[in-house]
Design a protein around this motif. Structure first.
Motif, mmCIF file in Angstrom:
data_model
loop_
_atom_site.group_PDB
_atom_site.id
_atom_site.type_symbol
_atom_site.label_atom_id
_atom_site.label_comp_id
_atom_site.label_asym_id
_atom_site.label_seq_id
_atom_site.Cartn_x
_atom_site.Cartn_y
_atom_site.Cartn_z
ATOM 1 N N ALA A 112 1.176 -1.197 0.138
ATOM 2 C CA ALA A 112 -0.010 -0.104 0.584
ATOM 3 C C ALA A 112 0.633 1.238 0.177
ATOM 4 C CB ALA A 112 -0.520 0.066 1.268
ATOM 5 N N GLY A 113 1.312 1.495 -1.165
ATOM 6 C CA GLY A 113 2.036 3.075 -1.226
ATOM 7 C C GLY A 113 3.453 2.839 -1.768
ATOM 8 N N GLU A 114 3.617 1.518 -0.994
ATOM 9 C CA GLU A 114 5.750 1.056 -2.193
ATOM 10 C C GLU A 114 4.986 0.210 -3.115
ATOM 11 O OE1 GLU A 114 7.758 3.387 -2.199
ATOM 12 O OE2 GLU A 114 7.395 4.864 -0.646
ATOM 13 N N GLU A 115 4.691 0.188 -3.620
ATOM 14 C CA GLU A 115 4.537 -1.522 -4.133
ATOM 15 C C GLU A 115 5.441 -2.447 -4.813
ATOM 16 O OE1 GLU A 115 0.726 -3.569 -7.281
ATOM 17 O OE2 GLU A 115 0.845 -0.794 -6.985
ATOM 18 N N LYS A 116 6.389 -1.133 -5.450
ATOM 19 C CA LYS A 116 8.193 -1.998 -6.331
ATOM 20 C C LYS A 116 8.425 -2.078 -5.146
ATOM 21 C CE LYS A 116 7.763 0.931 -10.946
ATOM 22 N NZ LYS A 116 7.875 2.033 -11.272
ATOM 23 N N LEU A 117 8.718 -1.743 -3.925
ATOM 24 C CA LEU A 117 9.626 -2.088 -2.965
ATOM 25 C C LEU A 117 9.477 -3.086 -2.256
ATOM 26 C CD1 LEU A 117 10.334 1.506 -1.062
ATOM 27 C CD2 LEU A 117 11.859 0.255 -3.248
ATOM 28 N N ALA A 118 7.891 -3.306 -2.643
ATOM 29 C CA ALA A 118 7.574 -4.382 -1.785
ATOM 30 C C ALA A 118 7.506 -5.432 -2.665
ATOM 31 C CB ALA A 118 6.290 -4.011 -1.789
ATOM 32 N N PHE A 203 -2.020 4.145 8.643
ATOM 33 C CA PHE A 203 -3.804 4.042 8.057
ATOM 34 C C PHE A 203 -4.277 2.920 6.434
ATOM 35 C CE2 PHE A 203 -5.568 7.079 10.694
ATOM 36 C CZ PHE A 203 -6.128 6.607 11.634
ATOM 37 N N GLN A 204 -2.869 3.791 5.150
ATOM 38 C CA GLN A 204 -2.573 3.370 4.245
ATOM 39 C C GLN A 204 -2.764 1.698 4.290
ATOM 40 O OE1 GLN A 204 -3.982 4.688 1.279
ATOM 41 N NE2 GLN A 204 -4.077 6.963 2.031
ATOM 42 N N MET A 209 -4.557 -3.796 4.182
ATOM 43 C CA MET A 209 -4.228 -5.361 5.345
ATOM 44 C C MET A 209 -5.891 -5.962 5.382
ATOM 45 S SD MET A 209 -2.100 -6.412 8.810
ATOM 46 C CE MET A 209 -0.896 -5.761 8.456
ATOM 47 N N ILE A 210 -6.729 -5.081 6.119
ATOM 48 C CA ILE A 210 -7.796 -5.643 6.350
ATOM 49 C C ILE A 210 -8.058 -5.672 5.193
ATOM 50 C CG2 ILE A 210 -10.162 -5.817 7.588
ATOM 51 C CD1 ILE A 210 -8.664 -3.056 9.543
ATOM 52 N N TRP A 216 -12.219 -8.048 0.469
ATOM 53 C CA TRP A 216 -12.795 -6.519 -0.002
ATOM 54 C C TRP A 216 -12.213 -6.351 -0.974
ATOM 55 C CZ3 TRP A 216 -14.467 -4.793 5.339
ATOM 56 C CH2 TRP A 216 -16.156 -4.704 5.885
ATOM 57 N N ASP A 217 -12.241 -5.147 -2.399
ATOM 58 C CA ASP A 217 -11.433 -4.600 -3.033
ATOM 59 C C ASP A 217 -11.842 -2.869 -2.677
ATOM 60 O OD1 ASP A 217 -10.147 -6.256 -4.637
ATOM 61 O OD2 ASP A 217 -12.946 -6.640 -5.485
ATOM 62 N N ILE A 218 -11.479 -2.469 -1.843
ATOM 63 C CA ILE A 218 -11.181 -0.808 -1.663
ATOM 64 C C ILE A 218 -10.518 -0.314 -2.506
ATOM 65 C CG2 ILE A 218 -10.551 0.790 0.048
ATOM 66 C CD1 ILE A 218 -12.613 -0.822 1.544
ATOM 67 N N ASP A 219 -11.679 0.890 -3.361
ATOM 68 C CA ASP A 219 -10.618 1.655 -4.751
ATOM 69 C C ASP A 219 -11.029 3.360 -3.826
ATOM 70 O OD1 ASP A 219 -13.550 3.310 -3.896
ATOM 71 O OD2 ASP A 219 -13.776 1.255 -5.323
ATOM 72 N N GLU A 220 -10.443 3.175 -2.921
ATOM 73 C CA GLU A 220 -10.365 4.781 -2.274
ATOM 74 C C GLU A 220 -9.797 5.116 -0.405
ATOM 75 O OE1 GLU A 220 -13.273 7.732 -3.178
ATOM 76 O OE2 GLU A 220 -12.753 9.033 -2.488
ATOM 77 N N VAL A 221 -9.048 4.698 -0.548
ATOM 78 C CA VAL A 221 -8.974 5.908 0.829
ATOM 79 C C VAL A 221 -8.869 7.354 1.043
ATOM 80 C CG1 VAL A 221 -7.317 5.052 2.972
ATOM 81 C CG2 VAL A 221 -7.573 3.541 1.379
#
Ligand code: NAD
Length: 351
Positions: A112-118, A203-204, A209-210, A216-221
């Motif tokens: 969540a936020g650092e997809e490439k590094l993950a 939070f992100q 994770m939840i 669930w597909d969360i499309d916006e935070v």
């Protein structure tokens, strides 16, 4: 079986507490310690931890590559909050063949936020045959792992609302600054705009994770950060707040799917909340079948909780499948009351 060998990277408030706990536990042993603080370098770890005697582990500068590590099973990294900042520490540790636990908030769910590094961390860990976990009290437990576990007995879940109302008083200057404690309302707004005031980090990651655990597909935070204005004078070791100034930050995050809020996390953090009659606590409400509501008062203490989570997850991590993991991928956390080697043997032995 020999003791499980632990390296400590970062000996601040959390890292020192983690190292003390490691040295209390049967079957765990500290074999290395890194920090960059000149005040700690060259000293025996026992001295830095205020323990009597010696541990025969000298605090050194961190290694720049895999060559600078003692022979060890796992490293616990407690240096920073951000995936970008701990990435290299994780990389060199994994390349040296060590499993990794870090309390960096963003590492609780770095995709969540650092997809490439993950993805890179996952690849390095898999290539080297080690496991990497981000954990802590929050993110890592209260507003994600515990929430996920509480949905276990639900037939259906419609919405999750969870809040953590806590006291920032024990924390130092960095936390005071990032939460805006002691600023005027105008300074708080300016701090939010410049990025100096961030509120809670995580939070992100907790929402992702939840959502992944439940499918669930969360499309916006959507996040909001508001100042908590004090009506009274408040003073701690690191902050003074006059009436009308900011005592902390009320940070909220909502995870939405197609415009509908599925996850709502609320985290008002301030110094000395009791001065205005605010009780601390952790509250989780699951709307579904059945509804589930949990109230923990006072809050689970953040510092102690983080130290415990980092150490208690050691047996899970060194026996886990290889790769980048989250708390939702591992057996439930439990306090280490017996010899950790026995737990590791029960789980099939260390990697
Ligand atoms: P701290 O500032 O007291 O300690 C950080 C230590 O790491 C210091 O000793 C510093 O010298 C050392 N350090 C920093 N960068 C380093 C580097 N590149 N190489 C070697 N040493 C380095 O902070 P703390 O209170 O111990 O917390 C550590 C981190 O953990 C913070 O970012 C904090 O936000 C995070 N944290 C997360 C949780 C959670 O629930 N996930 C809980 C508490 C703290």
């Amino acid at each position: 079986m020999d003791a499980i060998r632990v390296v400590h990277w970062g000996l601040g408030a959390m890292g020192r507490g983690i190292a003390r706990l490691v040295n209390e536990k049967a079957g765990l042993s500290s074999v290395g310690a890194f920090d960059r603080d000149p005040g700690k370098l060259g000293r025996d770890l026992a001295d830095v931890l205020n323990l009597t005697g010696k541990l025969d582990v000298v605090v050194t500068e961190p290694p720049r590559n895999g060559g600078g590590f003692p022979s060890a099973d796992i490293v616990v990294i407690a240096t920073s909050s951000f995936t970008k900042e701990v990435f290299n520490q994780i990389k060199v540790s994994a390349e040296a063949g060590l499993n990794v636990i870090t309390i960096a908030e963003e590492m609780a769910f770095p995709a969540a936020g650092e997809e490439k590094l993950a993805a890179q961390i996952d690849e390095i860990a898999k290539t080297r045959g080690v496991s990497v976990l981000g954990t802590g009290i929050n993110p890592g437990f209260v507003l994600d792992t515990l929430v996920i576990a509480l949905t276990g007995p639900c037939l259906r879940v419609n919405k999750i609302t969870a809040s953590r109302i806590n006291d920032l008083s024990p924390f130092g200057p960095t936390v005071m600054a990032t939460q805006g404690v002691g600023t005027t309302p105008e300074e708080f707004e300016a701090g939010l705009a410049s990025g100096k005031i961030v509120g809670h980090v995580g939070f992100q990651q907790s929402i992702a994770m939840i959502a992944r655990a439940l499918g669930w597909d969360i499309d916006e935070v959507r996040e909001t950060r508001e100042p908590i204005l004090s009506k009274v004078r408040r003073q701690t070791a690191y902050a003074v707040v006059e009436p009308g100034q900011v005592a902390g930050c009320r940070h909220t995050a909502r995870g939405l799917s197609k415009g509908r809020v599925l996850i709502e996390l609320i985290h008002p953090q301030q110094i000395l909340p009791q001065l205005e009659g605010v009780e601390t606590g952790d509250y989780i409400n699951i709307e579904g079948e059945p509804d589930i509501s949990v109230k923990i008062q006072p809050e689970i203490p953040g510092g102690l909780g983080t130290m415990a989570m980092a150490v208690n997850m050691i047996p899970q991590v060194i026996t886990a499948p290889v790769g980048l993991l989250s708390m939702a991928d591992l057996p439930v956390p439990a306090a280490l009351a017996g010899d950790v080697r026995r737990l590791v043997e029960m789980r099939g032995g260390r990697k």
